[in-house]
Write a protein that holds these residues in place. Sequence first.
Motif, PDB file in Angstrom:
ATOM      1  N   ASP A   1       3.813   3.485  -2.401  1.00  0.00           N
ATOM      2  CA  ASP A   1       2.741   2.944  -1.555  1.00  0.00           C
ATOM      3  C   ASP A   1       1.433   2.809  -2.323  1.00  0.00           C
ATOM      4  OD1 ASP A   1       4.227   2.529   0.601  1.00  0.00           O
ATOM      5  OD2 ASP A   1       3.451   4.193   1.812  1.00  0.00           O
ATOM      6  N   ARG A   2       1.127   3.861  -3.121  1.00  0.00           N
ATOM      7  CA  ARG A   2      -0.141   3.849  -3.849  1.00  0.00           C
ATOM      8  C   ARG A   2      -0.149   2.757  -4.921  1.00  0.00           C
ATOM      9  NH1 ARG A   2      -0.901   9.204  -5.038  1.00  0.00           N
ATOM     10  NH2 ARG A   2      -1.907   9.596  -3.040  1.00  0.00           N
TER      11      ARG A   2
ATOM     12  N   LEU B   1       1.539  -0.051  -4.795  1.00  0.00           N
ATOM     13  CA  LEU B   1       1.400  -1.335  -4.104  1.00  0.00           C
ATOM     14  C   LEU B   1      -0.040  -1.582  -3.663  1.00  0.00           C
ATOM     15  CD1 LEU B   1       4.647  -1.646  -1.965  1.00  0.00           C
ATOM     16  CD2 LEU B   1       3.980  -2.948  -3.995  1.00  0.00           C
ATOM     17  N   SER B   2      -0.704  -0.532  -3.148  1.00  0.00           N
ATOM     18  CA  SER B   2      -2.071  -0.755  -2.677  1.00  0.00           C
ATOM     19  C   SER B   2      -3.017  -0.977  -3.854  1.00  0.00           C
ATOM     20  CB  SER B   2      -2.540   0.389  -1.773  1.00  0.00           C
ATOM     21  OG  SER B   2      -2.751   1.548  -2.520  1.00  0.00           O
ATOM     22  N   SER B   3      -2.724  -0.361  -5.026  1.00  0.00           N
ATOM     23  CA  SER B   3      -3.542  -0.631  -6.214  1.00  0.00           C
ATOM     24  C   SER B   3      -3.392  -2.083  -6.660  1.00  0.00           C
ATOM     25  CB  SER B   3      -3.141   0.281  -7.379  1.00  0.00           C
ATOM     26  OG  SER B   3      -3.370   1.619  -7.066  1.00  0.00           O
TER      27      SER B   3
ATOM     28  N   GLN C   1      -2.481  -4.576  -4.791  1.00  0.00           N
ATOM     29  CA  GLN C   1      -3.118  -5.380  -3.741  1.00  0.00           C
ATOM     30  C   GLN C   1      -4.635  -5.435  -3.955  1.00  0.00           C
ATOM     31  OE1 GLN C   1      -2.623  -3.691   0.143  1.00  0.00           O
ATOM     32  NE2 GLN C   1      -2.173  -5.661   1.063  1.00  0.00           N
ATOM     33  N   GLU C   2      -5.240  -4.246  -4.231  1.00  0.00           N
ATOM     34  CA  GLU C   2      -6.675  -4.187  -4.475  1.00  0.00           C
ATOM     35  C   GLU C   2      -7.049  -5.057  -5.673  1.00  0.00           C
ATOM     36  OE1 GLU C   2      -8.771  -0.209  -4.514  1.00  0.00           O
ATOM     37  OE2 GLU C   2      -9.333  -0.902  -6.501  1.00  0.00           O
TER      38      GLU C   2
ATOM     39  N   ILE D   1      -1.791   3.375 -12.847  1.00  0.00           N
ATOM     40  CA  ILE D   1      -1.173   3.419 -11.517  1.00  0.00           C
ATOM     41  C   ILE D   1       0.252   3.958 -11.581  1.00  0.00           C
ATOM     42  CG2 ILE D   1      -2.645   1.629 -10.515  1.00  0.00           C
ATOM     43  CD1 ILE D   1      -0.421  -0.362 -10.780  1.00  0.00           C
TER      44      ILE D   1
ATOM     45  N   ARG E   1     -15.197   6.007  -3.012  1.00  0.00           N
ATOM     46  CA  ARG E   1     -14.751   4.614  -2.830  1.00  0.00           C
ATOM     47  C   ARG E   1     -15.918   3.657  -3.034  1.00  0.00           C
ATOM     48  NH1 ARG E   1     -10.025   3.006  -3.668  1.00  0.00           N
ATOM     49  NH2 ARG E   1     -10.541   4.546  -5.237  1.00  0.00           N
TER      50      ARG E   1
ATOM     51  N   TYR F   1     -16.157   0.702  -5.971  1.00  0.00           N
ATOM     52  CA  TYR F   1     -16.312  -0.749  -5.800  1.00  0.00           C
ATOM     53  C   TYR F   1     -17.633  -1.241  -6.383  1.00  0.00           C
ATOM     54  CZ  TYR F   1     -12.152  -0.561  -2.973  1.00  0.00           C
ATOM     55  OH  TYR F   1     -10.868  -0.364  -2.562  1.00  0.00           O
TER      56      TYR F   1
END
Length: 279
Positions: free
Chosen positions: A2-3, A5-7, A9-10, A52, A168, A172
């Motif tokens: 999951d992590r 994939l979300s990395s 995606q980000e 990642i 966070r 960003y």
Amino acid sequence: VDRVLSSVQEFLVLGAIFAAIAIWQFGLENLQPTERQKRNWRLNLAYFAADILVFLPVIVWMAGGLRNGLGSVPIGLEFQKSLTQTLSPSLVLLLAIAVADFVGYWRHRLMHTRPLWPVHAAHHSDEDLTWFSLVRFHPFNRVISVFFDIALMSLLGFPVWAIVLSNRFRHYYGYFVHASFGWRFGPLRFIFVSPFFHRWHHAQDMDARDKNFATVFSLYDLVFGTFYCPKKSAENLGVDGEDYPASYIGQLFYPLKQWKCQLQSLVRRPAQRGAAPTK
Ligand SMILES: [Zn+2]
Ligand SMILES: [Zn+2]
């Protein structure tokens, strides 16, 4: 999984946003990458992939353990009680961002000292600074940052949610200040870090050395005497000297090699005392 994939995606979302701004600002025809830019992007991709897949899961796991351990230290609990009882959640978050940036300022200054520079040099080695240069950190650098920040923020009484959210936000904002937009922020440059300002942190010029350490508030640099923001834009970026390796593996092992040299010179120095200088 999951992590990971979300990395990814980000990365795709941020890539699309920064690409759109770059096309709007410079025009598509002016964005043909040079060979050096392609090389730097490939190296940043190697950092991103290794992070990642290998390093971040380990670091996140260790950070959770550290936070759990420090979350029950009495002084931290005392601070947390008075903090959450006197301030609204949004003020707690604002304070967390300001304090985390103060902590980050001093941690970053520490990374520029002789023993830690071999770890931090990786981040400075991208001669074509872009938003994606933010992923270029040696895993030791990440471990030091995470531990330093979580330890101090926990002991100062910030609740987990405020530590996570402030982290966070600064993450960003960090992408933003590495982008090649050249925005200088006018008079606000004395309060907030701009992409123009952070670019000077990556410059090789002697005047810019060990300047502009903050991530969000350039005010810290102003107060502690490390503010550097001339009119012209920083051009000569990267690590000074020719012995810094260009490959991922070379950069990964660079701190170990340098520390060995530093230790050897420490051990050797007393024996050389009194000897004629060689140079
Ligand atoms: Zn630095
Ligand atoms: Zn940077």
